[in-house]
Design a protein around this motif. Sequence first.
Motif, PDB file in Angstrom:
ATOM      1  N   LEU A 163       0.825  -1.208   0.000  1.00  0.00           N
ATOM      2  CA  LEU A 163       0.000   0.000   0.000  1.00  0.00           C
ATOM      3  C   LEU A 163       0.860   1.260   0.000  1.00  0.00           C
ATOM      4  CD1 LEU A 163      -2.746  -1.081   2.580  1.00  0.00           C
ATOM      5  CD2 LEU A 163      -2.916  -1.058   0.087  1.00  0.00           C
ATOM      6  N   LEU A 164       1.914   1.272   0.812  1.00  0.00           N
ATOM      7  CA  LEU A 164       2.787   2.445   0.883  1.00  0.00           C
ATOM      8  C   LEU A 164       3.476   2.697  -0.448  1.00  0.00           C
ATOM      9  CD1 LEU A 164       4.290   4.656   2.490  1.00  0.00           C
ATOM     10  CD2 LEU A 164       5.961   2.899   3.149  1.00  0.00           C
ATOM     11  N   PHE A 165       4.037   1.638  -1.051  1.00  0.00           N
ATOM     12  CA  PHE A 165       4.799   1.802  -2.289  1.00  0.00           C
ATOM     13  C   PHE A 165       3.903   2.151  -3.470  1.00  0.00           C
ATOM     14  CE2 PHE A 165       8.246  -1.330  -0.629  1.00  0.00           C
ATOM     15  CZ  PHE A 165       8.674  -0.360   0.267  1.00  0.00           C
ATOM     16  N   ARG A 166       2.632   1.725  -3.429  1.00  0.00           N
ATOM     17  CA  ARG A 166       1.742   2.051  -4.542  1.00  0.00           C
ATOM     18  C   ARG A 166       1.507   3.562  -4.615  1.00  0.00           C
ATOM     19  NH1 ARG A 166      -2.167  -0.330  -7.876  1.00  0.00           N
ATOM     20  NH2 ARG A 166      -2.624   1.304  -9.413  1.00  0.00           N
ATOM     21  N   PHE A 167       1.421   4.198  -3.455  1.00  0.00           N
ATOM     22  CA  PHE A 167       1.140   5.628  -3.442  1.00  0.00           C
ATOM     23  C   PHE A 167       2.406   6.476  -3.310  1.00  0.00           C
ATOM     24  CE2 PHE A 167      -2.755   3.584  -1.780  1.00  0.00           C
ATOM     25  CZ  PHE A 167      -3.635   3.993  -2.776  1.00  0.00           C
ATOM     26  N   GLN A 168       3.532   5.841  -2.943  1.00  0.00           N
ATOM     27  CA  GLN A 168       4.804   6.556  -2.817  1.00  0.00           C
ATOM     28  C   GLN A 168       5.906   5.764  -3.520  1.00  0.00           C
ATOM     29  OE1 GLN A 168       5.194   9.567  -1.517  1.00  0.00           O
ATOM     30  NE2 GLN A 168       3.062   9.762  -0.834  1.00  0.00           N
ATOM     31  N   PRO A 169       5.949   5.793  -4.867  1.00  0.00           N
ATOM     32  CA  PRO A 169       6.960   5.014  -5.596  1.00  0.00           C
ATOM     33  C   PRO A 169       8.394   5.397  -5.248  1.00  0.00           C
ATOM     34  CG  PRO A 169       5.222   5.785  -7.074  1.00  0.00           C
ATOM     35  CD  PRO A 169       5.028   6.482  -5.774  1.00  0.00           C
ATOM     36  N   GLY A 170       8.591   6.636  -4.881  1.00  0.00           N
ATOM     37  CA  GLY A 170       9.943   7.062  -4.516  1.00  0.00           C
ATOM     38  C   GLY A 170      10.460   6.334  -3.287  1.00  0.00           C
ATOM     39  N   ILE A 171       9.584   6.059  -2.335  1.00  0.00           N
ATOM     40  CA  ILE A 171       9.987   5.314  -1.140  1.00  0.00           C
ATOM     41  C   ILE A 171      10.325   3.878  -1.520  1.00  0.00           C
ATOM     42  CG2 ILE A 171       9.209   4.465   1.106  1.00  0.00           C
ATOM     43  CD1 ILE A 171       7.507   6.936   1.390  1.00  0.00           C
ATOM     44  N   GLU A 172       9.590   3.313  -2.480  1.00  0.00           N
ATOM     45  CA  GLU A 172       9.891   1.960  -2.935  1.00  0.00           C
ATOM     46  C   GLU A 172      11.280   1.891  -3.555  1.00  0.00           C
ATOM     47  OE1 GLU A 172       7.679  -1.664  -5.275  1.00  0.00           O
ATOM     48  OE2 GLU A 172       7.281   0.378  -5.954  1.00  0.00           O
ATOM     49  N   ALA A 204       2.417   2.259 -11.523  1.00  0.00           N
ATOM     50  CA  ALA A 204       1.121   1.617 -11.272  1.00  0.00           C
ATOM     51  C   ALA A 204       1.281   0.244 -10.635  1.00  0.00           C
ATOM     52  CB  ALA A 204       0.342   1.495 -12.580  1.00  0.00           C
ATOM     53  N   LYS A 205       2.525  -0.149 -10.332  1.00  0.00           N
ATOM     54  CA  LYS A 205       2.801  -1.452  -9.722  1.00  0.00           C
ATOM     55  C   LYS A 205       3.393  -1.258  -8.332  1.00  0.00           C
ATOM     56  CE  LYS A 205       2.117  -4.173 -13.448  1.00  0.00           C
ATOM     57  NZ  LYS A 205       1.253  -5.356 -13.503  1.00  0.00           N
ATOM     58  N   SER A 206       3.258  -2.288  -7.506  1.00  0.00           N
ATOM     59  CA  SER A 206       3.848  -2.254  -6.174  1.00  0.00           C
ATOM     60  C   SER A 206       4.153  -3.679  -5.736  1.00  0.00           C
ATOM     61  CB  SER A 206       2.878  -1.591  -5.185  1.00  0.00           C
ATOM     62  OG  SER A 206       3.415  -1.603  -3.871  1.00  0.00           O
ATOM     63  N   GLY A 207       5.365  -3.905  -5.226  1.00  0.00           N
ATOM     64  CA  GLY A 207       5.771  -5.261  -4.896  1.00  0.00           C
ATOM     65  C   GLY A 207       6.118  -5.530  -3.443  1.00  0.00           C
ATOM     66  N   PHE A 252      -3.966  -3.541  -5.274  1.00  0.00           N
ATOM     67  CA  PHE A 252      -3.020  -2.436  -5.157  1.00  0.00           C
ATOM     68  C   PHE A 252      -1.634  -2.793  -5.693  1.00  0.00           C
ATOM     69  CE2 PHE A 252      -6.324  -1.436  -2.106  1.00  0.00           C
ATOM     70  CZ  PHE A 252      -6.511  -0.081  -2.298  1.00  0.00           C
ATOM     71  N   THR A 253      -1.373  -4.060  -5.932  1.00  0.00           N
ATOM     72  CA  THR A 253      -0.102  -4.437  -6.561  1.00  0.00           C
ATOM     73  C   THR A 253      -0.075  -4.041  -8.029  1.00  0.00           C
ATOM     74  OG1 THR A 253      -0.910  -6.646  -7.189  1.00  0.00           O
ATOM     75  CG2 THR A 253       0.126  -6.419  -5.021  1.00  0.00           C
ATOM     76  N   GLY A 254      -1.242  -3.882  -8.652  1.00  0.00           N
ATOM     77  CA  GLY A 254      -1.308  -3.546 -10.067  1.00  0.00           C
ATOM     78  C   GLY A 254      -1.323  -4.753 -10.979  1.00  0.00           C
ATOM     79  N   SER A 255      -1.382  -5.956 -10.431  1.00  0.00           N
ATOM     80  CA  SER A 255      -1.424  -7.177 -11.238  1.00  0.00           C
ATOM     81  C   SER A 255      -2.835  -7.392 -11.768  1.00  0.00           C
ATOM     82  CB  SER A 255      -0.983  -8.381 -10.405  1.00  0.00           C
ATOM     83  OG  SER A 255      -1.193  -9.581 -11.114  1.00  0.00           O
TER      84      SER A 255
END
Length: 508
Positions: A163-172, A204-207, A252-255
């Motif tokens: 959830l965090l990485f989906r909305f904050q890609p920079g943190i990912e 649009a992806k988050s892992g 929310f992973t975008g899959s």
Amino acid sequence: MAELKVVGPVRTGAAGGGGRARFRSLARQLIGPRNLPVKVGVLLVLAVPQLYLLPEGLIDVPLSTFWTLFLAPGVLLCVLRAPDRALLRDRLVQVVLALLGIRVAALLWSPEPRAGLQSIIVLGQFLLSIALFVRLARLGAEPLRRIQRWYWPWVLAEVALVLLFRFQPGIEDAFLRSVGGFFAGQNTVAALYADRPNNVFDDAKSGGVFVNANVAAMFLGVNGLAGLALASMTGSRWARLVGVAALVAVPFTGSKSATVLVVVLPALAFAAYRLRRGVTPAVRRTLLGAVAGLVALGIAVLAVNRSFLDALVEAFVVRAEIWQYGAEAFGRTPLLGLGYGGWDIGFGRYALEHDIYRVFPPHNLLLAAWAVTGIVGLALTLGYVGFVARAVVRGGRLGVHDRFVAFGGAALAWTLIQGMGENTDIFGDIHFVPIVALLIAYLIRPGLPDRPDGEESSGDDPPADRGDPEAPAVPAVGDLHREPGPGAADLPAAAGGEGSGTRQHAPG
């Protein structure tokens, strides 16, 4: 002379008995009933973080693998004696053993044998984990109730990261660059920023701890269904809540494929559970309403979000190009496949000829099995799929809780269904090993006798469940009339007498 004849055999028997006692003592010290839950609990703790501690440049081997290898001698000692020896007669375990054997044999015709080491090691880890959880299942439900609390916080942490990485890609990105190597592999993350990018770079992806969002979605879906399954056995509201949270986090992973499965598979599991409890008018109305709701939801998603359908088609087109090369390669070498490293070599040339921008792995469970181990590995992988289905059906017939069979079976089906379009193994990837092994163990456990006929008790094997008293010969009144009101009593034979009547990935 007579005394010597008497004394000799007595000494020999004592020595033999002492040897068996030492054997039992060693096995009990390694993974005996008292310390087994703790050692299995550590395996669950390491499932999500994995902890790849070796530096970049060496082979990626996580701490979970080292821990499993540490437990391996105890597992092997126990499997050689009753009741664990019955595990070797289970068809599902036999096919996994055969698959391990053919993977080792494939090293002989592989252009890059070193590339097969990780696949072989992790499959062996999966096999050992099944044996550990089968042994744990013999201790009853209470140890499982205690150790599951060591696992679900990590699944919840993965939910939070997704959830965090989906909305904050920079943190990912910062997470992967700084500590991501400890969770996904130091070499994997290094390659991620070099010549092998992955789809977590898509905003649009988050892992979470995964470098591929599709595998992250599979992990959440499998664990969501597993949480609902295990809650039926342990009565844990915590497991049920984490399971629901994991399922909610899947989109929310975008899959795309996982977003479809997270609607379909839980619905099918619920329907299977309700059907096993009897088809009444209320159940029929519930199931028809659920089907209508699914159809309406699917139409609404496609109508409101046409881009979802376009992305789903685009992902399929990319995989179709990959599978086309697989079909051509199969026509050239159908028996032995390509061996370890052979796919990358051949697909590299194919990608240049067909203007595909980089090398992709097979992205299909069956195609990957053939590519490495040939027609034998493909047949064994199909056998694994069949015996998993058989274990689910047999578990339902042998008294496993109906909800566990339905939702646990759906979790295992998720790994195989989505695996037909992803670069995963028969159990998912290494993060899935403990939870998939646990589900399989508790499904096949009723089909394994506590003590095979003719075996004597070793004295260190506890009963199946100390907390469940033996049922009385004459049932209570509540067992005879399950529903209030008039009706015929359901008399068992005891009361009525005679005659009474279950890696690298595409960006899609």
